[in-house]
Scaffold this motif. Structure first.
Motif, PDB file in Angstrom:
ATOM      1  N   ILE A  86       0.873   4.772   7.894  1.00 56.18           N
ATOM      2  CA  ILE A  86       2.289   5.543   9.356  1.00 56.18           C
ATOM      3  C   ILE A  86       2.692   4.523  10.036  1.00 56.18           C
ATOM      4  O   ILE A  86       2.273   5.327  10.799  1.00 56.18           O
ATOM      5  CB  ILE A  86       1.529   6.850   9.739  1.00 56.18           C
ATOM      6  CG1 ILE A  86       1.284   7.867   8.059  1.00 56.18           C
ATOM      7  CG2 ILE A  86       2.992   7.516   9.132  1.00 56.18           C
ATOM      8  CD1 ILE A  86       0.396   8.851   8.231  1.00 56.18           C
ATOM      9  N   PRO A  87       4.233   3.708   9.159  1.00 56.19           N
ATOM     10  CA  PRO A  87       4.611   3.187  10.485  1.00 56.19           C
ATOM     11  C   PRO A  87       5.411   4.176  10.991  1.00 56.19           C
ATOM     12  O   PRO A  87       6.019   4.537  10.324  1.00 56.19           O
ATOM     13  CB  PRO A  87       5.466   2.330   9.896  1.00 56.19           C
ATOM     14  CG  PRO A  87       4.869   2.181   8.783  1.00 56.19           C
ATOM     15  CD  PRO A  87       4.425   3.110   7.962  1.00 56.19           C
ATOM     16  N   THR A  88       5.386   4.343  13.018  1.00 56.35           N
ATOM     17  CA  THR A  88       6.360   4.819  13.658  1.00 56.35           C
ATOM     18  C   THR A  88       7.008   4.778  14.519  1.00 56.35           C
ATOM     19  O   THR A  88       5.824   4.370  15.341  1.00 56.35           O
ATOM     20  CB  THR A  88       6.414   6.251  13.291  1.00 56.35           C
ATOM     21  OG1 THR A  88       6.849   7.036  14.375  1.00 56.35           O
ATOM     22  CG2 THR A  88       4.424   6.398  14.068  1.00 56.35           C
ATOM     23  N   PRO A  89       7.733   4.772  14.951  1.00 59.67           N
ATOM     24  CA  PRO A  89       8.023   4.373  16.797  1.00 59.67           C
ATOM     25  C   PRO A  89       7.196   4.962  17.891  1.00 59.67           C
ATOM     26  O   PRO A  89       7.022   5.256  18.933  1.00 59.67           O
ATOM     27  CB  PRO A  89       9.562   4.518  17.147  1.00 59.67           C
ATOM     28  CG  PRO A  89      10.203   5.358  15.942  1.00 59.67           C
ATOM     29  CD  PRO A  89       9.035   4.928  15.087  1.00 59.67           C
ATOM     30  N   SER A  90       6.220   5.991  17.069  1.00 57.75           N
ATOM     31  CA  SER A  90       5.144   7.235  18.317  1.00 57.75           C
ATOM     32  C   SER A  90       4.307   6.752  18.268  1.00 57.75           C
ATOM     33  O   SER A  90       3.083   7.079  18.237  1.00 57.75           O
ATOM     34  CB  SER A  90       5.583   8.587  17.900  1.00 57.75           C
ATOM     35  OG  SER A  90       5.781   9.037  16.780  1.00 57.75           O
ATOM     36  N   VAL A 138       1.172   3.244  13.525  1.00 59.67           N
ATOM     37  CA  VAL A 138       1.214   2.478  14.817  1.00 59.67           C
ATOM     38  C   VAL A 138       3.694   2.070  14.834  1.00 59.67           C
ATOM     39  O   VAL A 138       3.897   1.951  14.062  1.00 59.67           O
ATOM     40  CB  VAL A 138       1.063   1.230  13.616  1.00 59.67           C
ATOM     41  CG1 VAL A 138      -0.611   1.208  14.183  1.00 59.67           C
ATOM     42  CG2 VAL A 138       0.907   0.887  11.902  1.00 59.67           C
ATOM     43  N   SER A 139       3.575   1.704  16.250  1.00 60.08           N
ATOM     44  CA  SER A 139       5.399   0.822  15.825  1.00 60.08           C
ATOM     45  C   SER A 139       4.248  -0.406  16.165  1.00 60.08           C
ATOM     46  O   SER A 139       3.835  -0.682  16.810  1.00 60.08           O
ATOM     47  CB  SER A 139       5.222   1.158  17.298  1.00 60.08           C
ATOM     48  OG  SER A 139       6.457   1.476  18.044  1.00 60.08           O
ATOM     49  N   LEU A 140       5.884  -0.732  15.316  1.00 56.94           N
ATOM     50  CA  LEU A 140       6.139  -2.739  16.198  1.00 56.94           C
ATOM     51  C   LEU A 140       6.309  -2.602  17.716  1.00 56.94           C
ATOM     52  O   LEU A 140       6.592  -3.842  18.086  1.00 56.94           O
ATOM     53  CB  LEU A 140       6.805  -3.384  15.047  1.00 56.94           C
ATOM     54  CG  LEU A 140       6.562  -3.312  13.845  1.00 56.94           C
ATOM     55  CD1 LEU A 140       8.022  -3.747  13.053  1.00 56.94           C
ATOM     56  CD2 LEU A 140       5.497  -3.546  13.293  1.00 56.94           C
ATOM     57  N   GLY A 141       6.875  -1.811  18.187  1.00 56.90           N
ATOM     58  CA  GLY A 141       8.116  -2.209  19.693  1.00 56.90           C
ATOM     59  C   GLY A 141       8.288  -1.124  19.939  1.00 56.90           C
ATOM     60  O   GLY A 141       8.718  -0.336  19.250  1.00 56.90           O
ATOM     61  N   ASP A 142       8.702  -1.653  21.392  1.00 55.99           N
ATOM     62  CA  ASP A 142      10.208   0.092  22.062  1.00 55.99           C
ATOM     63  C   ASP A 142      11.612  -0.297  21.416  1.00 55.99           C
ATOM     64  O   ASP A 142      11.804  -0.306  22.463  1.00 55.99           O
ATOM     65  CB  ASP A 142       9.768  -0.988  23.419  1.00 55.99           C
ATOM     66  CG  ASP A 142       8.465  -0.119  23.477  1.00 55.99           C
ATOM     67  OD1 ASP A 142       7.601   0.734  22.599  1.00 55.99           O
ATOM     68  OD2 ASP A 142       8.022  -0.527  24.655  1.00 55.99           O
ATOM     69  N   TYR A 143      11.428   0.293  20.285  1.00 53.47           N
ATOM     70  CA  TYR A 143      12.483   0.105  19.288  1.00 53.47           C
ATOM     71  C   TYR A 143      13.143   0.522  18.062  1.00 53.47           C
ATOM     72  O   TYR A 143      11.901   0.801  18.118  1.00 53.47           O
ATOM     73  CB  TYR A 143      13.458  -1.168  19.196  1.00 53.47           C
ATOM     74  CG  TYR A 143      12.257  -2.361  18.489  1.00 53.47           C
ATOM     75  CD1 TYR A 143      11.646  -3.538  19.589  1.00 53.47           C
ATOM     76  CD2 TYR A 143      12.225  -2.649  17.232  1.00 53.47           C
ATOM     77  CE1 TYR A 143      10.825  -3.810  18.693  1.00 53.47           C
ATOM     78  CE2 TYR A 143      11.774  -2.715  16.511  1.00 53.47           C
ATOM     79  CZ  TYR A 143      10.579  -3.813  17.192  1.00 53.47           C
ATOM     80  OH  TYR A 143       9.871  -4.108  16.070  1.00 53.47           O
ATOM     81  N   VAL A 144      14.336   1.210  17.584  1.00 50.98           N
ATOM     82  CA  VAL A 144      13.731   2.073  16.716  1.00 50.98           C
ATOM     83  C   VAL A 144      14.309   2.034  15.671  1.00 50.98           C
ATOM     84  O   VAL A 144      16.040   1.621  15.372  1.00 50.98           O
ATOM     85  CB  VAL A 144      14.664   3.253  17.499  1.00 50.98           C
ATOM     86  CG1 VAL A 144      14.229   4.642  15.727  1.00 50.98           C
ATOM     87  CG2 VAL A 144      14.372   4.379  18.316  1.00 50.98           C
ATOM     88  N   LEU A 145      13.562   1.505  14.692  1.00 52.35           N
ATOM     89  CA  LEU A 145      14.215   1.195  12.835  1.00 52.35           C
ATOM     90  C   LEU A 145      14.539   2.704  12.186  1.00 52.35           C
ATOM     91  O   LEU A 145      14.225   3.563  12.632  1.00 52.35           O
ATOM     92  CB  LEU A 145      13.111   0.739  12.462  1.00 52.35           C
ATOM     93  CG  LEU A 145      12.059  -0.912  12.892  1.00 52.35           C
ATOM     94  CD1 LEU A 145      11.317  -1.404  12.060  1.00 52.35           C
ATOM     95  CD2 LEU A 145      13.137  -1.611  12.732  1.00 52.35           C
ATOM     96  N   ALA A 146      15.364   2.704  11.316  1.00 55.76           N
ATOM     97  CA  ALA A 146      15.749   3.426  10.442  1.00 55.76           C
ATOM     98  C   ALA A 146      15.045   3.791   9.675  1.00 55.76           C
ATOM     99  O   ALA A 146      14.961   5.247   8.901  1.00 55.76           O
ATOM    100  CB  ALA A 146      17.261   3.035   9.318  1.00 55.76           C
ATOM    101  N   GLY A 147      13.474   3.363   9.497  1.00 54.12           N
ATOM    102  CA  GLY A 147      12.712   4.399   8.636  1.00 54.12           C
ATOM    103  C   GLY A 147      11.692   2.848   8.750  1.00 54.12           C
ATOM    104  O   GLY A 147      11.467   1.808   9.242  1.00 54.12           O
ATOM    105  N   GLY A 148      10.260   3.432   8.224  1.00 53.42           N
ATOM    106  CA  GLY A 148       8.787   2.993   7.822  1.00 53.42           C
ATOM    107  C   GLY A 148       8.733   1.495   7.180  1.00 53.42           C
ATOM    108  O   GLY A 148       8.370   0.250   7.760  1.00 53.42           O
ATOM    109  N   GLU A 149       9.580   1.271   5.985  1.00 55.73           N
ATOM    110  CA  GLU A 149       9.834   0.221   4.443  1.00 55.73           C
ATOM    111  C   GLU A 149       9.536  -1.210   5.435  1.00 55.73           C
ATOM    112  O   GLU A 149       8.709  -2.297   5.794  1.00 55.73           O
ATOM    113  CB  GLU A 149      10.968   0.028   4.231  1.00 55.73           C
ATOM    114  CG  GLU A 149      10.940   1.346   3.331  1.00 55.73           C
ATOM    115  CD  GLU A 149      11.122   2.995   4.189  1.00 55.73           C
ATOM    116  OE1 GLU A 149      11.528   2.974   5.265  1.00 55.73           O
ATOM    117  OE2 GLU A 149      11.255   3.571   2.946  1.00 55.73           O
TER     118      GLU A 149
HETATM  119 CL1  6GU Z   1       6.542   1.445  12.667  1.00 55.93          CL
HETATM  120  N1  6GU Z   1       9.124   2.417  12.736  1.00 55.93           N
HETATM  121  C1  6GU Z   1      10.642   2.825  13.243  1.00 55.93           C
HETATM  122  N2  6GU Z   1      10.932   3.946  12.439  1.00 55.93           N
HETATM  123  N3  6GU Z   1      10.781   2.010  14.113  1.00 55.93           N
HETATM  124  C2  6GU Z   1      10.138   1.183  14.695  1.00 55.93           C
HETATM  125  C3  6GU Z   1       9.037   0.958  14.192  1.00 55.93           C
HETATM  126  C4  6GU Z   1       8.141   1.943  13.617  1.00 55.93           C
HETATM  127  N4  6GU Z   1       7.940   0.247  15.146  1.00 55.93           N
HETATM  128  C5  6GU Z   1       9.202   0.054  16.125  1.00 55.93           C
HETATM  129  N5  6GU Z   1      10.510   0.550  16.085  1.00 55.93           N
END
Ligand code: 6GU
Length: 236
Positions: A86-90, A138-149
């Motif tokens: 589950i991609p998520t910033p948290s 899992v999160s990619l890094g310290d920023y927020v995307l609009a969704g997990g895609e």
């Molecule tokens: Cl995995 N998801 C979203 N929505 N934002 C993010 C992210 C993931 N990683 C960094 N920012």
């Protein structure tokens, strides 16, 4: 490897048909399935979200269509246990180590959330299901995307290129900046190709010397200098 992705924007995953991952799909190395979450919502408007308990801004994704989608993907006749990603910033930080681990798994299922995220009970439920191989947020890094895609595209590309036979040159995988056993944890240094002079810029003399020892130590110096400049946090 089988990869399933659930999203309310299945078209967002079309880039997986291109380039390196696309070739792995065409060649049968990856058995790719993209699912529209809305097809598992049965009300008139195919609703997938609702207001958050406790109040607050935005909307939360309902566990009901998620449960239906995930149970449908990994049904009673499933051949193996999928890992739910589950991609998520948290989430915990996604790293090369996780990519290597997942490149050895048989089955990955990506749940792409939108809005303020997916009802936490979905993660709790699949974490204790013995027919699933675990849940990783899992999160990619310290920023927020609009969704997990977009994050799922990143994770899948990082994983798929590590599957034996997917990359033409497997030495380039061992050379990766964050590959365990690569020059400690250093970034890769600069690279050059022909022509030898381009717009008044020549290439470092040492690369033409044919002296492999000198080239290796020059590259190590460059890698250390680049790491110190770009990623002092990696530099010890
Ligand atoms: Cl995995 N998801 C979203 N929505 N934002 C993010 C992210 C993931 N990683 C960094 N920012």
């Amino acid at each position: 490897m089988r990869i399933d992705i659930v999203s309310i924007f299945p078209d967002y995953l079309e880039p997986l048909r291109l380039s390196l991952v696309g070739k792995a799909v065409e060649g049968g190395v990856i058995d790719l399935h993209v699912h529209d979450l809305r097809s598992f919502a049965h009300d008139r408007h195919h609703t997938v979200d609702d207001t958050p308990y406790g109040g607050g801004p935005g909307m939360v994704m309902s566990p009901t269509p998620w449960g239906e989608a995930l149970d449908c993907i990994a049904g009673a006749d499933a051949a193996g246990r999928p890992v739910l990603i589950i991609p998520t910033p948290s989430g915990e930080r996604f790293t090369q180590q996780a990519a290597q681990q997942w490149s050895r798994d048989d089955w990955l299922v990506f749940a792409c959330g939108r809005y303020e995220g997916i009802d936490t009970r979905v993660m709790e439920h699949y974490a204790r299901r013995s027919d699933w191989a675990g849940v990783r947020e899992v999160s990619l890094g310290d920023y927020v995307l609009a969704g997990g895609e977009a994050a799922a595209l990143v994770v899948i590309e990082a994983v798929v290129r590590l599957i034996p036979g997917v990359l033409g040159n497997s030495a380039s995988v061992e050379d990766d900046s964050f590959a365990p056993g690569a020059m400690e944890q250093l970034l890769e240094g600069p690279v050059y190709t022909k022509p030898p002079v381009w717009r008044d810029l020549s290439i470092p003399e040492v690369l033409l010397s044919g002296h492999h020892g000198k080239i290796a130590s020059w590259r190590a110096d460059q890698a250390r200098a680049r790491t110190k400049a770009h990623r002092p946090d990696l530099f010890r």
